[in-house]
Scaffold this motif. Structure first.
Motif, PDB file in Angstrom:
ATOM      1  N   ALA A 152       3.960  -0.886   3.218  1.00 46.56           N
ATOM      2  CA  ALA A 152       3.176   0.352   3.207  1.00 46.56           C
ATOM      3  C   ALA A 152       4.123   1.544   3.188  1.00 46.56           C
ATOM      4  O   ALA A 152       5.167   1.529   3.847  1.00 46.56           O
ATOM      5  CB  ALA A 152       2.259   0.438   4.422  1.00 46.56           C
ATOM      6  N   LEU A 187       3.850   5.914   3.417  1.00 50.41           N
ATOM      7  CA  LEU A 187       3.091   7.148   3.561  1.00 50.41           C
ATOM      8  C   LEU A 187       3.830   8.246   2.811  1.00 50.41           C
ATOM      9  O   LEU A 187       4.997   8.517   3.081  1.00 50.41           O
ATOM     10  CB  LEU A 187       2.947   7.518   5.041  1.00 50.41           C
ATOM     11  CG  LEU A 187       2.183   8.815   5.347  1.00 50.41           C
ATOM     12  CD1 LEU A 187       0.738   8.716   4.873  1.00 50.41           C
ATOM     13  CD2 LEU A 187       2.240   9.130   6.839  1.00 50.41           C
ATOM     14  N   GLU A 203      -4.598   8.177   8.042  1.00 50.89           N
ATOM     15  CA  GLU A 203      -5.458   7.253   8.798  1.00 50.89           C
ATOM     16  C   GLU A 203      -5.374   5.849   8.211  1.00 50.89           C
ATOM     17  O   GLU A 203      -5.255   4.862   8.947  1.00 50.89           O
ATOM     18  CB  GLU A 203      -6.900   7.753   8.800  1.00 50.89           C
ATOM     19  CG  GLU A 203      -7.112   9.012   9.631  1.00 50.89           C
ATOM     20  CD  GLU A 203      -8.575   9.361   9.777  1.00 50.89           C
ATOM     21  OE1 GLU A 203      -9.430   8.531   9.372  1.00 50.89           O
ATOM     22  OE2 GLU A 203      -8.869  10.460  10.287  1.00 50.89           O
ATOM     23  N   ARG A 204      -5.436   5.772   6.912  1.00 47.63           N
ATOM     24  CA  ARG A 204      -5.343   4.457   6.262  1.00 47.63           C
ATOM     25  C   ARG A 204      -3.976   3.834   6.512  1.00 47.63           C
ATOM     26  O   ARG A 204      -3.859   2.642   6.810  1.00 47.63           O
ATOM     27  CB  ARG A 204      -5.593   4.629   4.763  1.00 47.63           C
ATOM     28  CG  ARG A 204      -5.609   3.321   3.995  1.00 47.63           C
ATOM     29  CD  ARG A 204      -5.904   3.569   2.527  1.00 47.63           C
ATOM     30  NE  ARG A 204      -5.794   2.333   1.764  1.00 47.63           N
ATOM     31  CZ  ARG A 204      -5.287   2.237   0.557  1.00 47.63           C
ATOM     32  NH1 ARG A 204      -4.809   3.312  -0.055  1.00 47.63           N
ATOM     33  NH2 ARG A 204      -5.228   1.077  -0.072  1.00 47.63           N
ATOM     34  N   PHE A 205      -2.937   4.657   6.396  1.00 50.99           N
ATOM     35  CA  PHE A 205      -1.584   4.154   6.593  1.00 50.99           C
ATOM     36  C   PHE A 205      -1.383   3.634   8.016  1.00 50.99           C
ATOM     37  O   PHE A 205      -0.885   2.514   8.218  1.00 50.99           O
ATOM     38  CB  PHE A 205      -0.564   5.260   6.301  1.00 50.99           C
ATOM     39  CG  PHE A 205       0.857   4.881   6.620  1.00 50.99           C
ATOM     40  CD1 PHE A 205       1.609   4.138   5.729  1.00 50.99           C
ATOM     41  CD2 PHE A 205       1.437   5.261   7.832  1.00 50.99           C
ATOM     42  CE1 PHE A 205       2.920   3.779   6.031  1.00 50.99           C
ATOM     43  CE2 PHE A 205       2.737   4.913   8.133  1.00 50.99           C
ATOM     44  CZ  PHE A 205       3.484   4.164   7.230  1.00 50.99           C
ATOM     45  N   MET A 259       0.835  -1.192   0.000  1.00 55.43           N
ATOM     46  CA  MET A 259       0.000   0.000   0.000  1.00 55.43           C
ATOM     47  C   MET A 259       0.873   1.247   0.000  1.00 55.43           C
ATOM     48  O   MET A 259       1.786   1.357   0.820  1.00 55.43           O
ATOM     49  CB  MET A 259      -0.910   0.027   1.240  1.00 55.43           C
ATOM     50  CG  MET A 259      -1.753   1.281   1.330  1.00 55.43           C
ATOM     51  SD  MET A 259      -2.763   1.348   2.821  1.00 55.43           S
ATOM     52  CE  MET A 259      -1.508   1.560   4.057  1.00 55.43           C
ATOM     53  N   THR A 265       0.210   5.449  -0.007  1.00 53.72           N
ATOM     54  CA  THR A 265      -0.930   6.337   0.183  1.00 53.72           C
ATOM     55  C   THR A 265      -0.507   7.682   0.750  1.00 53.72           C
ATOM     56  O   THR A 265       0.545   7.802   1.382  1.00 53.72           O
ATOM     57  CB  THR A 265      -1.948   5.680   1.148  1.00 53.72           C
ATOM     58  OG1 THR A 265      -3.077   6.540   1.312  1.00 53.72           O
ATOM     59  CG2 THR A 265      -1.324   5.417   2.515  1.00 53.72           C
ATOM     60  N   ASP A 318      -2.932   9.062   2.663  1.00 50.29           N
ATOM     61  CA  ASP A 318      -3.952   9.087   3.709  1.00 50.29           C
ATOM     62  C   ASP A 318      -3.358   8.569   5.022  1.00 50.29           C
ATOM     63  O   ASP A 318      -3.147   7.357   5.176  1.00 50.29           O
ATOM     64  CB  ASP A 318      -5.133   8.207   3.283  1.00 50.29           C
ATOM     65  CG  ASP A 318      -6.289   8.231   4.277  1.00 50.29           C
ATOM     66  OD1 ASP A 318      -6.073   8.621   5.445  1.00 50.29           O
ATOM     67  OD2 ASP A 318      -7.405   7.852   3.888  1.00 50.29           O
ATOM     68  N   ALA A 358      -3.569   2.735  10.232  1.00 44.44           N
ATOM     69  CA  ALA A 358      -4.408   1.565  10.510  1.00 44.44           C
ATOM     70  C   ALA A 358      -3.717   0.303  10.024  1.00 44.44           C
ATOM     71  O   ALA A 358      -3.729  -0.747  10.691  1.00 44.44           O
ATOM     72  CB  ALA A 358      -5.775   1.726   9.856  1.00 44.44           C
ATOM     73  N   PHE A 359      -3.088   0.389   8.849  1.00 48.00           N
ATOM     74  CA  PHE A 359      -2.345  -0.745   8.318  1.00 48.00           C
ATOM     75  C   PHE A 359      -1.083  -0.992   9.141  1.00 48.00           C
ATOM     76  O   PHE A 359      -0.768  -2.129   9.509  1.00 48.00           O
ATOM     77  CB  PHE A 359      -1.979  -0.493   6.857  1.00 48.00           C
ATOM     78  CG  PHE A 359      -1.250  -1.633   6.197  1.00 48.00           C
ATOM     79  CD1 PHE A 359      -1.949  -2.610   5.503  1.00 48.00           C
ATOM     80  CD2 PHE A 359       0.130  -1.745   6.286  1.00 48.00           C
ATOM     81  CE1 PHE A 359      -1.283  -3.674   4.910  1.00 48.00           C
ATOM     82  CE2 PHE A 359       0.806  -2.801   5.700  1.00 48.00           C
ATOM     83  CZ  PHE A 359       0.099  -3.764   5.010  1.00 48.00           C
TER      84      PHE A 359
END
Length: 303
Positions: free
Chosen positions: A183, A185, A7-9, A1, A3, A5, A11-12
């Motif tokens: 991931a 960010l 929050e999305r990052f 991932m 991103t 975002d 959370a992962f």
């Protein structure tokens, strides 16, 4: 991932259990500052360079030898020769970086640094001696100055990539793939900032240090620190300018900063390193720091 975002990052990232075995390098490599001077081309977008001053090349070499000796007490060190034709080569982590089984070569913005990426000896050391697969990002369009622009939490296999003139969206995506991160960010650095690793460091997955004023959105820096709390330190502009954000953990208990950077830390900030399990080592680098980078920039990692 990959991103923008947070929050999305996060959370992962919360699901990525830290693995201490992959948190720090197995060895490090340096490039000697032979004939080191200030590169006017690099100064176009590196406001940390002391262009009004002159580097003493002999003093820079002595500082570099002392750095190699200090690091060698904790991790194997390989030093490659420098070249006056590549005056920024003392900061190799922007050009060459590694992940298990891979050598990653960056796409440098300036021609003076693009010459470094062509070095056959460093490429051959990784591909022939260490058997690494070469991933050459210098051949793709996006600017990607490796672990200058991308700060990697190796323990969690996640990255923080700051965009600037030294890294664009395409370069960020290329590095995410090249390092095999789970991931990444992506965010913008503040105007005038050139590399993320002057503003942010994650020490062995256990301690985060960030300079919020170097981020386009300081709240994002605070979110990164919040994720890594309670072992997290926010630095002010004075400490940032002294390179206190430009450190590295080379083993599970040894963190390194320049002497100037350590002097800029408060007693509470130094205690944060101890509370996270690190002994903080200070190495004087006054000549090398005139070139706009500090200790972290000098250290390439071998994973």
């Amino acid at each position: 991932m990959i991103t923008r975002d947070p929050e999305r990052f996060f959370a992962f990232a919360a699901l990525c259990a830290p693995n201490p075995a992959r948190a720090t390098p197995k060895a490090v490599f340096l490039v000697a500052p032979e004939g080191m001077s200030l590169a006017a081309e690099s100064a176009q977008d590196n406001g940390y360079m002391a262009m009004a001053e002159r580097i003493d090349p002999d003093a820079a070499l002595a500082e570099h030898r002392a750095l190699a000796k200090a690091l060698s007490a904790h991790v194997p060190v390989v030093t490659f020769p420098g070249d006056p034709a590549t005056p920024d080569a003392v900061f190799p982590n922007n050009v060459f970086a590694s992940a298990p089984g891979r050598l990653v070569i960056g796409h440098m913005k300036h021609a003076v640094r693009q010459r470094e990426a062509a070095r056959a000896d460093i490429r051959g050391f990784f591909t022939e001696a260490l058997g690494r697969r070469e991933i050459d990002l210098s051949r793709q369009a996006g600017i990607a100055e490796l672990t200058g622009s991308l700060v990697i939490d190796r323990a969690r296999n996640i990255g923080y990539c700051g965009l600037s003139e030294r890294c664009d969206e395409s370069g960020a995506a290329a590095m995410h793939a090249a390092f095999g991160l789970d991931a990444t960010l992506v965010f913008d650095l503040a105007p005038g900032e050139y590399h993320t690793n002057v503003l942010l460091q994650v020490y062995a997955g256990r301690l985060a240090v960030a300079c919020p004023d170097g981020f386009a959105d300081p709240a994002l820096a605070r979110a990164i620190l919040g994720f890594h709390a309670p072992h997290a330190v926010a630095l002010d502009a004075r400490a940032r300018q002294a390179y206190a954000g430009n450190g590295i953990a080379v083993s599970a208990d040894a963190a390194f900063l320049s002497a100037r950077a350590v002097a800029a830390l408060s007693a509470a900030e130094r205690a944060a390193f101890a509370n996270a399990g690190f002994t903080l080592h200070a190495v004087p680098l006054p000549e090398i720091e005139k070139a706009g980078g500090s200790l972290r920039c000098c250290v390439g990692e071998i994973f």
